[in-house]
Design a protein around this motif. Structure first.
Motif, PDB file in Angstrom:
ATOM      1  N   GLY A  80       0.828  -1.188   0.000  1.00  0.00           N
ATOM      2  CA  GLY A  80       0.000   0.000   0.000  1.00  0.00           C
ATOM      3  C   GLY A  80       0.866   1.243   0.000  1.00  0.00           C
ATOM      4  N   PRO A  81       0.336   2.382   0.437  1.00  0.00           N
ATOM      5  CA  PRO A  81       1.095   3.634   0.430  1.00  0.00           C
ATOM      6  C   PRO A  81       2.337   3.555   1.314  1.00  0.00           C
ATOM      7  N   LEU A  82       3.415   4.161   0.834  1.00  0.00           N
ATOM      8  CA  LEU A  82       4.647   4.251   1.624  1.00  0.00           C
ATOM      9  C   LEU A  82       5.460   5.438   1.144  1.00  0.00           C
ATOM     10  N   GLN A  83       6.366   5.881   1.991  1.00  0.00           N
ATOM     11  CA  GLN A  83       7.272   6.982   1.671  1.00  0.00           C
ATOM     12  C   GLN A  83       8.652   6.420   1.368  1.00  0.00           C
ATOM     13  N   LEU A  84       9.216   6.862   0.252  1.00  0.00           N
ATOM     14  CA  LEU A  84      10.545   6.400  -0.155  1.00  0.00           C
ATOM     15  C   LEU A  84      11.499   7.580  -0.117  1.00  0.00           C
ATOM     16  N   ALA A  85      12.490   7.512   0.766  1.00  0.00           N
ATOM     17  CA  ALA A  85      13.455   8.600   0.920  1.00  0.00           C
ATOM     18  C   ALA A  85      14.447   8.591  -0.238  1.00  0.00           C
ATOM     19  N   PRO A  86      15.145   9.710  -0.475  1.00  0.00           N
ATOM     20  CA  PRO A  86      16.155   9.739  -1.534  1.00  0.00           C
ATOM     21  C   PRO A  86      17.189   8.632  -1.347  1.00  0.00           C
ATOM     22  N   ALA A  87      17.448   7.868  -2.402  1.00  0.00           N
ATOM     23  CA  ALA A  87      18.438   6.785  -2.432  1.00  0.00           C
ATOM     24  C   ALA A  87      18.114   5.624  -1.486  1.00  0.00           C
ATOM     25  N   GLN A  88      16.936   5.650  -0.867  1.00  0.00           N
ATOM     26  CA  GLN A  88      16.567   4.545   0.023  1.00  0.00           C
ATOM     27  C   GLN A  88      16.293   3.275  -0.780  1.00  0.00           C
ATOM     28  N   GLU A  89      16.698   2.119  -0.239  1.00  0.00           N
ATOM     29  CA  GLU A  89      16.473   0.846  -0.904  1.00  0.00           C
ATOM     30  C   GLU A  89      15.508  -0.004  -0.087  1.00  0.00           C
ATOM     31  N   LEU A  90      14.499  -0.537  -0.766  1.00  0.00           N
ATOM     32  CA  LEU A  90      13.510  -1.393  -0.120  1.00  0.00           C
ATOM     33  C   LEU A  90      13.340  -2.666  -0.934  1.00  0.00           C
ATOM     34  N   ALA A  91      13.164  -3.800  -0.246  1.00  0.00           N
ATOM     35  CA  ALA A  91      12.877  -5.076  -0.896  1.00  0.00           C
ATOM     36  C   ALA A  91      11.548  -5.590  -0.342  1.00  0.00           C
ATOM     37  N   ILE A  92      10.581  -5.786  -1.216  1.00  0.00           N
ATOM     38  CA  ILE A  92       9.240  -6.197  -0.798  1.00  0.00           C
ATOM     39  C   ILE A  92       8.945  -7.570  -1.399  1.00  0.00           C
ATOM     40  N   PRO A  93       8.874  -8.611  -0.579  1.00  0.00           N
ATOM     41  CA  PRO A  93       8.617  -9.957  -1.107  1.00  0.00           C
ATOM     42  C   PRO A  93       7.139 -10.129  -1.485  1.00  0.00           C
ATOM     43  N   PHE A  94       6.881 -11.060  -2.407  1.00  0.00           N
ATOM     44  CA  PHE A  94       5.500 -11.357  -2.789  1.00  0.00           C
ATOM     45  C   PHE A  94       5.397 -12.811  -3.244  1.00  0.00           C
ATOM     46  N   GLN A  95       4.179 -13.308  -3.242  1.00  0.00           N
ATOM     47  CA  GLN A  95       3.862 -14.641  -3.760  1.00  0.00           C
ATOM     48  C   GLN A  95       2.562 -14.510  -4.539  1.00  0.00           C
ATOM     49  N   LEU A  96       2.670 -14.579  -5.864  1.00  0.00           N
ATOM     50  CA  LEU A  96       1.513 -14.380  -6.731  1.00  0.00           C
ATOM     51  C   LEU A  96       0.938 -15.735  -7.146  1.00  0.00           C
ATOM     52  N   PRO A  97      -0.305 -16.059  -6.736  1.00  0.00           N
ATOM     53  CA  PRO A  97      -0.926 -17.305  -7.194  1.00  0.00           C
ATOM     54  C   PRO A  97      -1.135 -17.266  -8.710  1.00  0.00           C
ATOM     55  N   VAL A  98      -0.848 -18.368  -9.376  1.00  0.00           N
ATOM     56  CA  VAL A  98      -1.041 -18.474 -10.825  1.00  0.00           C
ATOM     57  C   VAL A  98      -2.404 -19.120 -11.075  1.00  0.00           C
ATOM     58  N   PRO A  99      -3.326 -18.442 -11.756  1.00  0.00           N
ATOM     59  CA  PRO A  99      -4.657 -19.011 -11.983  1.00  0.00           C
ATOM     60  C   PRO A  99      -4.585 -20.380 -12.659  1.00  0.00           C
ATOM     61  N   TRP A 100      -5.531 -21.240 -12.335  1.00  0.00           N
ATOM     62  CA  TRP A 100      -5.573 -22.577 -12.919  1.00  0.00           C
ATOM     63  C   TRP A 100      -5.698 -22.522 -14.441  1.00  0.00           C
ATOM     64  N   GLU A 101      -6.381 -21.511 -14.973  1.00  0.00           N
ATOM     65  CA  GLU A 101      -6.603 -21.421 -16.416  1.00  0.00           C
ATOM     66  C   GLU A 101      -5.462 -20.749 -17.163  1.00  0.00           C
ATOM     67  N   THR A 102      -4.397 -20.388 -16.476  1.00  0.00           N
ATOM     68  CA  THR A 102      -3.277 -19.733 -17.149  1.00  0.00           C
ATOM     69  C   THR A 102      -2.767 -20.608 -18.291  1.00  0.00           C
ATOM     70  N   PRO A 103      -2.618 -20.053 -19.485  1.00  0.00           N
ATOM     71  CA  PRO A 103      -2.215 -20.868 -20.639  1.00  0.00           C
ATOM     72  C   PRO A 103      -0.783 -21.367 -20.525  1.00  0.00           C
ATOM     73  N   ILE A 104      -0.530 -22.475 -21.187  1.00  0.00           N
ATOM     74  CA  ILE A 104       0.799 -23.080 -21.231  1.00  0.00           C
ATOM     75  C   ILE A 104       1.652 -22.323 -22.244  1.00  0.00           C
ATOM     76  N   THR A 105       2.871 -21.997 -21.863  1.00  0.00           N
ATOM     77  CA  THR A 105       3.772 -21.295 -22.786  1.00  0.00           C
ATOM     78  C   THR A 105       4.961 -22.144 -23.201  1.00  0.00           C
ATOM     79  N   ASP A 106       5.340 -23.130 -22.380  1.00  0.00           N
ATOM     80  CA  ASP A 106       6.544 -23.915 -22.644  1.00  0.00           C
ATOM     81  C   ASP A 106       6.266 -25.399 -22.459  1.00  0.00           C
ATOM     82  N   VAL A 107       6.781 -26.209 -23.378  1.00  0.00           N
ATOM     83  CA  VAL A 107       6.658 -27.663 -23.287  1.00  0.00           C
ATOM     84  C   VAL A 107       8.037 -28.264 -23.531  1.00  0.00           C
TER      85      VAL A 107
END
Length: 313
Positions: A80-107
């Protein structure tokens, strides 16, 4: 000071974003894990939201024209909203669920010709140009997909291409506004009867709806026609069945049906007609409609520039 504010509003000297995926390879129903790395610019910045989304290339029909566009189909906020100071470094982890209907791209480690998939990171910056990052993603088949694809290969079908068509398949429960078509040239033993076969997977947590579209050859006194079959399989059946035999029986059943003339039977294609409902042999009428609004209501026209290559509009 005014000039510096103007440059910041144009993205010069502003914050930067780089998303790193732990593994760009995934499967339907799994997830993509990573972290969004932010670095502050020359001045403090107010970040309104950070989100990640899946984007892909979709064929869209409008009137008598067909064109390709880049569609966002799954989005998740990671901050959500946050303040980023000059030259400040932030690392924000995430885990994105992949929908079951997502198409196949590689075989088997190879990208299917015609398929594109990416993870887009968007950083909404107050009173400035939004920042974004795009990372290529590879979606591999689930075991039941692999068995069916292997069966087509064993039967002698040759892969031609794959694409995504915007729309819904009549009688099939879909959550995404498009479906994938994997197109094959006919195997020799079918070549006198059909020209090509298009294979569609619509996957959910329990199993897969498999839709076949066979382009039947015409005869001396009969025009060519398309016939359709729909078959439902469970994920648990992946290692229980002789899939070459199963797919062969699906194809022979589908080809034996009387198809409709004109049109191809999928949403977004010309006209509409019956689609078989294999296993039970029930016929389904085909009034095929175009899907509703896009996720986030936007087409991301420039999403696949750079590493992804240009997309024709």
């Amino acid at each position: 000071m005014v000039f510096k504010k103007m440059l910041s509003a144009l993205g010069v000297g502003g914050p930067s974003v780089d998303t790193v995926l732990a593994n760009p390879n995934t499967r339907p129903g799994l997830s993509l894990d990573g972290q969004v790395n932010l670095r502050g610019g020359d001045a403090a910045a107010s970040i309104e939201q950070i989100s990640v989304s899946l984007v892909t290339r979709v064929e869209i029909e409008g009137g008598d024209t067909e064109y390709a566009g880049i569609m966002e189909f799954h989005r998740m906020p990671v901050s959500g909203p946050l303040q980023l100071a000059p030259a400040q470094e932030l690392a924000i982890p995430f885990q994105l669920p992949v929908p079951w209907e997502t198409p196949i791209t590689d075989v088997y480690g190879q990208r299917l010709h015609g398929m594109m998939m990416g993870l887009r990171t968007e950083v909404a910056v107050a009173r400035a140009v939004d920042k974004s990052d795009l990372d290529q993603v590879a979606v591999h088949p689930l075991p039941v997909h692999e068995r069916i694809l292997e069966a087509f290969s064993q039967l002698g079908f040759r892969f031609h291409s794959a694409d995504l068509e915007r729309g819904h398949i009549y009688g099939v429960q879909q959550t995404l506004p498009f479906y994938q078509e994997i197109e094959y040239f006919a195997a020799p033993q079918y070549a006198q009867t059909i020209n090509q076969v298009e294979l569609t997977f619509v996957t959910n947590q329990r199993g897969v709806d498999v839709i076949l579209e066979c382009d039947k050859r015409g005869g001396p006194f009969t025009p060519g026609q398309d016939t359709f079959g729909r078959y439902t399989v469970a994920h648990a059946d992946a290692d229980r069945l002789d899939w070459t035999q199963v797919v062969d029986s699906w194809l022979r059943e589908t080809v034996s049906r009387y198809g409709s003339h004109g049109g191809r039977g999928f949403a977004g294609h010309h006209g509409g007609h019956g689609r078989g409902h294999g296993m039970g042999g029930m016929a389904a009428g085909a009034a095929l409609g175009v899907a509703g609004g896009l996720v986030a209501g936007e087409m991301i026209e420039d999403a696949f520039e750079g590493d992804f290559g240009d997309v024709e509009e």
